[in-house]
Scaffold this active site. Sequence first.
Site, PDB file in Angstrom:
ATOM      1  N   ASP A 116     -13.119   1.863  -0.752  1.00 31.06           N
ATOM      2  CA  ASP A 116     -12.024   1.126  -0.128  1.00 31.06           C
ATOM      3  C   ASP A 116     -11.471   1.942   1.033  1.00 31.06           C
ATOM      4  O   ASP A 116     -11.092   3.102   0.869  1.00 31.06           O
ATOM      5  CB  ASP A 116     -10.925   0.852  -1.156  1.00 31.06           C
ATOM      6  CG  ASP A 116      -9.932  -0.202  -0.695  1.00 31.06           C
ATOM      7  OD1 ASP A 116      -9.802  -0.412   0.528  1.00 31.06           O
ATOM      8  OD2 ASP A 116      -9.272  -0.814  -1.552  1.00 31.06           O
ATOM      9  N   GLY A 168      -4.440  -2.149  -2.544  1.00 29.69           N
ATOM     10  CA  GLY A 168      -3.211  -2.828  -2.960  1.00 29.69           C
ATOM     11  C   GLY A 168      -3.037  -2.939  -4.452  1.00 29.69           C
ATOM     12  O   GLY A 168      -1.960  -2.646  -4.996  1.00 29.69           O
ATOM     13  N   SER A 169      -4.087  -3.364  -5.166  1.00 26.57           N
ATOM     14  CA  SER A 169      -3.968  -3.457  -6.621  1.00 26.57           C
ATOM     15  C   SER A 169      -3.950  -2.070  -7.248  1.00 26.57           C
ATOM     16  O   SER A 169      -3.372  -1.869  -8.323  1.00 26.57           O
ATOM     17  CB  SER A 169      -5.109  -4.302  -7.202  1.00 26.57           C
ATOM     18  OG  SER A 169      -6.374  -3.798  -6.811  1.00 26.57           O
ATOM     19  N   CYS A 181      -7.030  -8.400  -5.514  1.00 28.90           N
ATOM     20  CA  CYS A 181      -7.293  -7.521  -4.380  1.00 28.90           C
ATOM     21  C   CYS A 181      -6.088  -7.542  -3.457  1.00 28.90           C
ATOM     22  O   CYS A 181      -5.828  -8.546  -2.791  1.00 28.90           O
ATOM     23  CB  CYS A 181      -8.546  -7.957  -3.628  1.00 28.90           C
ATOM     24  SG  CYS A 181      -8.882  -6.884  -2.238  1.00 28.90           S
ATOM     25  N   GLY A 182      -5.344  -6.439  -3.424  1.00 27.36           N
ATOM     26  CA  GLY A 182      -4.116  -6.391  -2.634  1.00 27.36           C
ATOM     27  C   GLY A 182      -4.349  -6.421  -1.144  1.00 27.36           C
ATOM     28  O   GLY A 182      -3.605  -7.078  -0.410  1.00 27.36           O
ATOM     29  N   HIS A 183      -5.375  -5.704  -0.659  1.00 28.78           N
ATOM     30  CA  HIS A 183      -5.603  -5.733   0.784  1.00 28.78           C
ATOM     31  C   HIS A 183      -5.961  -7.144   1.229  1.00 28.78           C
ATOM     32  O   HIS A 183      -5.595  -7.578   2.327  1.00 28.78           O
ATOM     33  CB  HIS A 183      -6.697  -4.730   1.186  1.00 28.78           C
ATOM     34  CG  HIS A 183      -8.067  -5.295   1.282  1.00 28.78           C
ATOM     35  ND1 HIS A 183      -8.924  -5.394   0.197  1.00 28.78           N
ATOM     36  CD2 HIS A 183      -8.753  -5.824   2.333  1.00 28.78           C
ATOM     37  CE1 HIS A 183     -10.066  -5.931   0.581  1.00 28.78           C
ATOM     38  NE2 HIS A 183      -9.994  -6.204   1.870  1.00 28.78           N
TER      39      HIS A 183
END
Length: 348
Positions: free
Chosen positions: A263, A268-269, A101-103
Amino acid sequence: MAAPRLPQLPPHDGPMLSVVDMHTGGEPLRIVLSGAPAPEGRTILEKRRWVRENADWLRKVLMFEPRGHRDMYGALLVPGDEEEANIGVLFMHNEGYSTMCGHAIVALGRFAVDYGLVNAAQGPETAVNIQCPCGLIRAYVSYTGGRSGSVRFRSVPAFAFATDVTVDVPGYGKVVVDIAYGGAFYAFVSAETFGLDVCSSRTRDLVDVSAAVTESVKAQVKLNHPDSDDLAFLYGTILTDGKDSYSEEPTANICIFAESQVDRSPTGSGVTARIALQYHKGLIQLEQIRTFKSGATGSLFTGKAVKETLCGNFKAVVVEVSGQAYYTGASSFVIENKDSLKDGFLLK
């Protein structure tokens, strides 16, 4: 005038959970500070499996109503099993447990610096190595005047899994999608395919289309990942504005993942996977920075492919994503044994 007293809970039975809440581009992250069981397992994937099978109550209590909501996102910090890792993390959401999870990485970078989980912070950047179920993510947190700020991170190898895949989507007919991996697998399709716009169409319409695409891809396309079968699942569908060729102008998308969870950030991902897809198609070059806009909130991430690599037999790239997270609060939650809704619930 006496200083105001901090609110105190009256005596209660049941456990207490302490959390810090943050958001990145509008997407929440609830970080568990205390009260959670220590996951068993040697590797982080084993810990993820253990929590899913033995402590799923934690996810439901913190993500579901009345303490959360169907679009809440969470992080449980665990010891990493890689020597370089400063921290390990398990991600949780309304359906289960993600691999990346990028965020959350952007938020956890700040959190790790501010809460002393790395060596003494120093400017202009402090490195934080975060082990995720998908692998080790290297984050770099800007640090000026004793304050943490924006975060950039470098992904695990990201790659295009399949392009121009035709799937039969009930209610929509044959739809052509791309599938790419950026720590998690996503299906990508232009919202225009369905007569929609990622920034102006009703969220409900975007969710319905994305959920239908996700279920169809899951049923008709078999995914695999060279490192582990635990990584080989479709996390969601990302609707785009179709602007995949390089431009200095932002390109918009919206990600619908897990159980129709929306989201709020540019994802991010998802940005990682979309960059890998664009690079695979020859639409961008190494070090070309693209700006990604959330169709939900208008918040921005930037991303670029920084080097070529391999993931098994897949030609892959390492992607750098940048964003900014903010604190929103800190809370203590209780679970009273006589509460019939203590385990949480979701409205659909």
